[in-house]
Design a protein around this motif. Structure first.
Motif, PDB file in Angstrom:
ATOM      1  N   TRP A 122     -16.128 -15.059  17.325  1.00  0.00           N
ATOM      2  CA  TRP A 122     -17.552 -14.958  17.692  1.00  0.00           C
ATOM      3  C   TRP A 122     -18.343 -14.125  16.682  1.00  0.00           C
ATOM      4  CZ3 TRP A 122     -21.346 -11.437  19.184  1.00  0.00           C
ATOM      5  CH2 TRP A 122     -22.448 -11.960  19.864  1.00  0.00           C
ATOM      6  N   PRO A 149      -3.404 -18.747  22.484  1.00  0.00           N
ATOM      7  CA  PRO A 149      -4.199 -19.101  23.662  1.00  0.00           C
ATOM      8  C   PRO A 149      -5.678 -18.776  23.433  1.00  0.00           C
ATOM      9  CG  PRO A 149      -2.306 -17.738  24.271  1.00  0.00           C
ATOM     10  CD  PRO A 149      -2.437 -17.674  22.783  1.00  0.00           C
ATOM     11  N   GLN A 150      -6.526 -19.658  23.927  1.00  0.00           N
ATOM     12  CA  GLN A 150      -7.974 -19.439  23.728  1.00  0.00           C
ATOM     13  C   GLN A 150      -8.754 -19.894  24.954  1.00  0.00           C
ATOM     14  OE1 GLN A 150     -10.717 -21.933  21.085  1.00  0.00           O
ATOM     15  NE2 GLN A 150     -10.214 -20.232  19.716  1.00  0.00           N
ATOM     16  N   ASN A 162     -13.572 -18.097  23.552  1.00  0.00           N
ATOM     17  CA  ASN A 162     -13.668 -17.601  22.168  1.00  0.00           C
ATOM     18  C   ASN A 162     -14.855 -16.655  21.982  1.00  0.00           C
ATOM     19  OD1 ASN A 162     -12.903 -17.206  19.532  1.00  0.00           O
ATOM     20  ND2 ASN A 162     -13.772 -19.129  18.766  1.00  0.00           N
ATOM     21  N   VAL A 205      -7.798 -23.575  26.832  1.00  0.00           N
ATOM     22  CA  VAL A 205      -7.597 -23.833  28.265  1.00  0.00           C
ATOM     23  C   VAL A 205      -8.877 -24.283  28.986  1.00  0.00           C
ATOM     24  CG1 VAL A 205      -5.642 -22.243  28.414  1.00  0.00           C
ATOM     25  CG2 VAL A 205      -7.961 -21.421  28.930  1.00  0.00           C
ATOM     26  N   THR A 247     -14.181 -16.980  29.802  1.00  0.00           N
ATOM     27  CA  THR A 247     -13.442 -17.616  30.899  1.00  0.00           C
ATOM     28  C   THR A 247     -12.626 -16.567  31.670  1.00  0.00           C
ATOM     29  OG1 THR A 247     -11.527 -17.961  29.464  1.00  0.00           O
ATOM     30  CG2 THR A 247     -13.169 -19.740  29.547  1.00  0.00           C
ATOM     31  N   GLY A 271      -9.522 -15.573  29.779  1.00  0.00           N
ATOM     32  CA  GLY A 271      -9.834 -14.638  28.688  1.00  0.00           C
ATOM     33  C   GLY A 271     -10.180 -13.264  29.236  1.00  0.00           C
ATOM     34  N   ALA A 317      -6.837 -11.792  30.239  1.00  0.00           N
ATOM     35  CA  ALA A 317      -5.989 -11.524  29.073  1.00  0.00           C
ATOM     36  C   ALA A 317      -6.502 -10.322  28.292  1.00  0.00           C
ATOM     37  CB  ALA A 317      -5.913 -12.756  28.180  1.00  0.00           C
ATOM     38  N   GLY A 352     -14.168  -5.512  30.911  1.00  0.00           N
ATOM     39  CA  GLY A 352     -14.869  -4.507  31.724  1.00  0.00           C
ATOM     40  C   GLY A 352     -16.208  -5.034  32.172  1.00  0.00           C
ATOM     41  N   GLU A 410      -3.474 -10.034  26.049  1.00  0.00           N
ATOM     42  CA  GLU A 410      -4.178 -10.721  24.953  1.00  0.00           C
ATOM     43  C   GLU A 410      -3.425 -11.940  24.415  1.00  0.00           C
ATOM     44  OE1 GLU A 410      -6.275  -8.184  22.122  1.00  0.00           O
ATOM     45  OE2 GLU A 410      -5.723  -6.440  23.323  1.00  0.00           O
ATOM     46  N   GLY A 411      -2.816 -12.685  25.312  1.00  0.00           N
ATOM     47  CA  GLY A 411      -2.175 -13.937  24.896  1.00  0.00           C
ATOM     48  C   GLY A 411      -0.863 -13.751  24.170  1.00  0.00           C
ATOM     49  N   VAL A 451       0.683 -17.799  28.610  1.00  0.00           N
ATOM     50  CA  VAL A 451      -0.645 -18.385  28.820  1.00  0.00           C
ATOM     51  C   VAL A 451      -0.987 -18.282  30.310  1.00  0.00           C
ATOM     52  CG1 VAL A 451      -2.107 -20.419  28.522  1.00  0.00           C
ATOM     53  CG2 VAL A 451      -0.147 -20.068  26.993  1.00  0.00           C
ATOM     54  N   LEU A 453     -26.539  -9.097  20.776  1.00  0.00           N
ATOM     55  CA  LEU A 453     -27.068 -10.265  20.051  1.00  0.00           C
ATOM     56  C   LEU A 453     -28.025  -9.806  18.951  1.00  0.00           C
ATOM     57  CD1 LEU A 453     -27.741 -12.502  23.179  1.00  0.00           C
ATOM     58  CD2 LEU A 453     -25.836 -12.674  21.584  1.00  0.00           C
TER      59      LEU A 453
HETATM   60  C1  FAD Z   1     -22.401 -10.922  23.749  1.00  0.00           C
HETATM   61  C2  FAD Z   1     -21.047 -10.436  24.188  1.00  0.00           C
HETATM   62  C3  FAD Z   1     -20.956  -9.426  25.147  1.00  0.00           C
HETATM   63  C4  FAD Z   1     -19.703  -8.983  25.574  1.00  0.00           C
HETATM   64  N1  FAD Z   1     -19.655  -8.001  26.526  1.00  0.00           N
HETATM   65  C5  FAD Z   1     -18.452  -7.567  26.965  1.00  0.00           C
HETATM   66  C6  FAD Z   1     -18.368  -6.545  27.964  1.00  0.00           C
HETATM   67  O1  FAD Z   1     -19.367  -6.025  28.461  1.00  0.00           O
HETATM   68  N2  FAD Z   1     -17.150  -6.165  28.359  1.00  0.00           N
HETATM   69  C7  FAD Z   1     -15.993  -6.706  27.845  1.00  0.00           C
HETATM   70  O2  FAD Z   1     -14.912  -6.320  28.256  1.00  0.00           O
HETATM   71  N3  FAD Z   1     -16.048  -7.657  26.886  1.00  0.00           N
HETATM   72  C8  FAD Z   1     -17.233  -8.102  26.438  1.00  0.00           C
HETATM   73  N4  FAD Z   1     -17.292  -9.061  25.475  1.00  0.00           N
HETATM   74  C9  FAD Z   1     -16.033  -9.575  24.886  1.00  0.00           C
HETATM   75  C10 FAD Z   1     -15.523 -10.892  25.510  1.00  0.00           C
HETATM   76  O3  FAD Z   1     -16.546 -11.651  26.061  1.00  0.00           O
HETATM   77  C11 FAD Z   1     -14.505 -10.611  26.582  1.00  0.00           C
HETATM   78  O4  FAD Z   1     -13.375 -10.010  25.978  1.00  0.00           O
HETATM   79  C12 FAD Z   1     -14.013 -11.827  27.353  1.00  0.00           C
HETATM   80  O5  FAD Z   1     -13.202 -11.378  28.415  1.00  0.00           O
HETATM   81  C13 FAD Z   1     -13.236 -12.840  26.506  1.00  0.00           C
HETATM   82  O6  FAD Z   1     -13.073 -14.041  27.247  1.00  0.00           O
HETATM   83  P1  FAD Z   1     -12.863 -15.426  26.485  1.00  0.00           P
HETATM   84  O7  FAD Z   1     -12.593 -16.468  27.518  1.00  0.00           O
HETATM   85  O8  FAD Z   1     -13.993 -15.703  25.580  1.00  0.00           O
HETATM   86  O9  FAD Z   1     -11.529 -15.121  25.682  1.00  0.00           O
HETATM   87  P2  FAD Z   1     -11.168 -15.510  24.162  1.00  0.00           P
HETATM   88  O10 FAD Z   1     -12.128 -14.880  23.228  1.00  0.00           O
HETATM   89  O11 FAD Z   1     -10.955 -16.944  24.066  1.00  0.00           O
HETATM   90  O12 FAD Z   1      -9.755 -14.754  24.044  1.00  0.00           O
HETATM   91  C14 FAD Z   1      -9.673 -13.351  24.130  1.00  0.00           C
HETATM   92  C15 FAD Z   1      -8.175 -12.959  24.121  1.00  0.00           C
HETATM   93  O13 FAD Z   1      -7.547 -13.440  25.299  1.00  0.00           O
HETATM   94  C16 FAD Z   1      -6.517 -14.395  24.981  1.00  0.00           C
HETATM   95  N5  FAD Z   1      -6.638 -15.460  25.963  1.00  0.00           N
HETATM   96  C17 FAD Z   1      -7.728 -16.230  26.256  1.00  0.00           C
HETATM   97  N6  FAD Z   1      -7.454 -17.069  27.260  1.00  0.00           N
HETATM   98  C18 FAD Z   1      -6.165 -16.848  27.617  1.00  0.00           C
HETATM   99  C19 FAD Z   1      -5.305 -17.409  28.586  1.00  0.00           C
HETATM  100  N7  FAD Z   1      -5.715 -18.355  29.432  1.00  0.00           N
HETATM  101  N8  FAD Z   1      -4.040 -16.938  28.670  1.00  0.00           N
HETATM  102  C20 FAD Z   1      -3.586 -15.957  27.846  1.00  0.00           C
HETATM  103  N9  FAD Z   1      -4.367 -15.404  26.898  1.00  0.00           N
HETATM  104  C21 FAD Z   1      -5.642 -15.826  26.786  1.00  0.00           C
HETATM  105  C22 FAD Z   1      -6.770 -14.818  23.553  1.00  0.00           C
HETATM  106  O14 FAD Z   1      -5.570 -15.182  22.905  1.00  0.00           O
HETATM  107  C23 FAD Z   1      -7.400 -13.570  22.966  1.00  0.00           C
HETATM  108  O15 FAD Z   1      -6.391 -12.666  22.579  1.00  0.00           O
HETATM  109  C24 FAD Z   1     -18.523  -9.532  25.021  1.00  0.00           C
HETATM  110  C25 FAD Z   1     -18.617 -10.541  24.060  1.00  0.00           C
HETATM  111  C26 FAD Z   1     -19.855 -10.988  23.645  1.00  0.00           C
HETATM  112  C27 FAD Z   1     -19.910 -12.082  22.634  1.00  0.00           C
END
Ligand code: FAD
Length: 471
Positions: free
Chosen positions: A34, A70-71, A74, A94, A143, A146, A149, A153, A203-204, A208, A337
């Motif tokens: 991202w 795993p993703q 993202n 996923v 998701t 994610g 994983a 917070g 963190e994956g 999964v 952003l």
């Molecule tokens: C604008 C913005 C604001 C955000 N604010 C916060 C916030 O306030 N608090 C916070 O904690 N985070 C925040 N984040 C970070 C992020 O959104 C979180 O970490 C979120 O939980 C990631 O989810 P994702 O589905 O996008 O996971 P991904 O980015 O796809 O993956 C994150 C990690 O989890 C693993 N993973 C994903 N899916 C699975 C699965 N099904 N099984 C096993 N492993 C898996 C991946 O391998 C990777 O290591 C922010 C991000 C952005 C862009």
């Protein structure tokens, strides 16, 4: 590797495998993180539609010795969800596992698949008259899998805890391709080692996640939001102490934003900062009451008036409508952003005892100003959880990429040394991923690191689950 691609297609269907050899497909949404810090290459991107398909994909890759990443959405901020540059890893996306399987109103739980977008899960809870109180600015894309994983917070940890506290059960495909069904919606279950807690935050790297049982909460009746301005972070911390003392059960949000954070929003999203007074620190306070909105508003008005009398608040603005309340939250959520619009920056997602935060920020601000004159400290976050996003942007007019290249290591050392010295953590909520792997090795307790390594070797002896992340 034709065998891999054709076997993946046989499992999930031809249209659910992206092959980098196909010039018509764009893999960038799955191979670039991202923040655009990591651009990897994938051997394939596969989209299984059921947990059984996930297990078959994992078994196939295990047999062929192919690593998997795993993703989910993202949206991760530490480079954990994208493949490395080798072109040898398969991304297991996923997003097709996106169903809310069931809501148990009496048990206050939701069984939901890992690829369900957080906002959709929240909407399903709301439609059932309940609430899933996990809330992040990325909730429209991230998701549930994610979130778990990465043990996300967000803005309501103060009252409801982070993703770990909100999860009662998991379904996981292990690195060998077995399906562990731990989907139990139990609040008490002392039957040996807690595998759920092991997978949350992994963190994956250990398997999964394919589904989860999440706790739900009764929906609050009255939600009232305010902005308050403070002269410094010590006053903001005292305001938090007052808010906790007077409104402990209803306090659901306490976010701080320094002047530079709001200036960046003013520059990139001016409509969101309209009418917000300029101040050293702006605090967003939210109360969510179980009775009427009127009662909750009264509680907030009394808190604000009392804290003005004590000299902790200079100016205050209580939202008069849900619309205005949402605008206050948009202001807070737009900071990340606005920072990305402004250009690459050095990010720190740190936590400290709340009592140490004022001193930490004053010390770090001064040290960075000496280290890189003109650097802009963009400091905001969840003060109620002791979690700050302490980011550093290039001085006005300087090239952000060059700033990052020249100063990231020095600024990290400066900030993380101060954090560890005060008993804090170098990763409060974003995880370790690839970005902080070396910092973890340098700064974490060596016994804890050795135990983590042994857990990883025991559960994933071939090191095929998200290798190179966390450890
Ligand atoms: C604008 C913005 C604001 C955000 N604010 C916060 C916030 O306030 N608090 C916070 O904690 N985070 C925040 N984040 C970070 C992020 O959104 C979180 O970490 C979120 O939980 C990631 O989810 P994702 O589905 O996008 O996971 P991904 O980015 O796809 O993956 C994150 C990690 O989890 C693993 N993973 C994903 N899916 C699975 C699965 N099904 N099984 C096993 N492993 C898996 C991946 O391998 C990777 O290591 C922010 C991000 C952005 C862009």
């Amino acid at each position: 590797m034709p065998e891999l691609i054709s076997s993946l297609r046989a499992i999930v269907g031809a249209s659910h495998v992206l092959d980098p050899a196909d010039p018509a497909v764009d893999l960038a949404p799955y191979t670039r993180d991202w923040r655009k810090r990591y651009q990897g290459r994938a051997r394939a991107v596969v989209f299984p539609g059921t947990p059984i398909e996930v297990a078959e994909v994992v078994r196939l890759c295990h047999r062929l010795g192919v690593a998997l990443v795993p993703q989910g959405g993202n949206t991760g901020l530490v480079g954990g969800g994208v493949p490395d540059e080798s072109g040898q890893q398969v991304v297991i996306q996923v997003g097709r596992l996106n169903r809310v399987r069931r809501i148990d109103k009496a048990n206050l739980t939701m069984e939901v698949e890992a690829g369900c977008v957080l906002a959709h899960a929240q909407q399903a809870a709301t439609a059932a008259g309940l609430m899933l109180p996990l809330s992040l600015a990325s909730e429209g894309s991230c998701t549930i899998g994610g979130n778990l994983a990465s043990n996300a917070g967000g803005t309501q940890v103060l009252r409801y805890g982070n993703a770990r506290e909100q999860c009662l059960g998991l379904e996981v495909v292990t690195p060998e391709g077995a399906i562990w069904n731990g989907l139990r919606g139990l609040r008490k279950d002392n039957t040996g080692y807690d595998l759920r807690d092991l997978y949350i935050g992994s963190e994956g790297t250990l398997g999964v996640i394919t589904a989860a049982v999440m706790r739900l909460q009764p929906a609050p009746i009255g939600v009232v939001t305010a902005l308050a301005t403070c002269a410094d972070l010590v006053d903001a911390t005292d305001l938090l102490v007052q808010a906790q003392a007077r409104c402990a059960m209803t306090l659901t949000g306490f976010e701080v934003m320094n002047r530079t954070s709001i200036d960046l929003v003013r520059r990139h999203f001016p409509q969101l900062a309209q009418g917000v007074p300029a101040a050293n620190w702006t605090v967003l306070i939210e109360l969510s009451g179980p009775t009427s909105e009127g009662m909750t508003r009264l509680q907030l008005e009394e808190l604000m008036a009392d804290c003005m009398d004590r000299g902790l608040i200079d100016d205050g603005l209580i939202a008069v409508s849900m619309q205005q309340s949402r605008t206050f939250w948009h202001l807070r959520e737009a900071i990340a952003l606005a920072q990305s619009q402004e250009g690459l920056n050095v990010k720190h997602d740190i936590s400290l005892p709340v009592s140490a935060i004022g001193e930490f920020v004053a010390g770090a601000d001064a040290a960075i100003a000496r280290h890189v004159p003109g650097a802009r400290m963009v400091c905001f976050g969840h003060l109620g959880d002791g979690n700050l996003h302490y980011n550093v942007q290039a001085p006005e007019g300087q090239d952000p990429a060059a700033f990052l290249k020249n100063h990231e290591a020095g600024l990290n050392a400066l900030v993380y040394d101060a954090v560890v010295h005060r008993g804090g953590s170098i990763s409060a909520e974003h995880g370790i991923g690839r970005l902080k792997r070396d910092e973890l090795r340098l700064r974490h307790d060596p016994v804890a690191l050795a135990l983590m390594q042994r857990i990883k070797s025991a559960l994933d002896p071939s090191n095929l689950m998200n290798p190179g992340k966390v450890l």
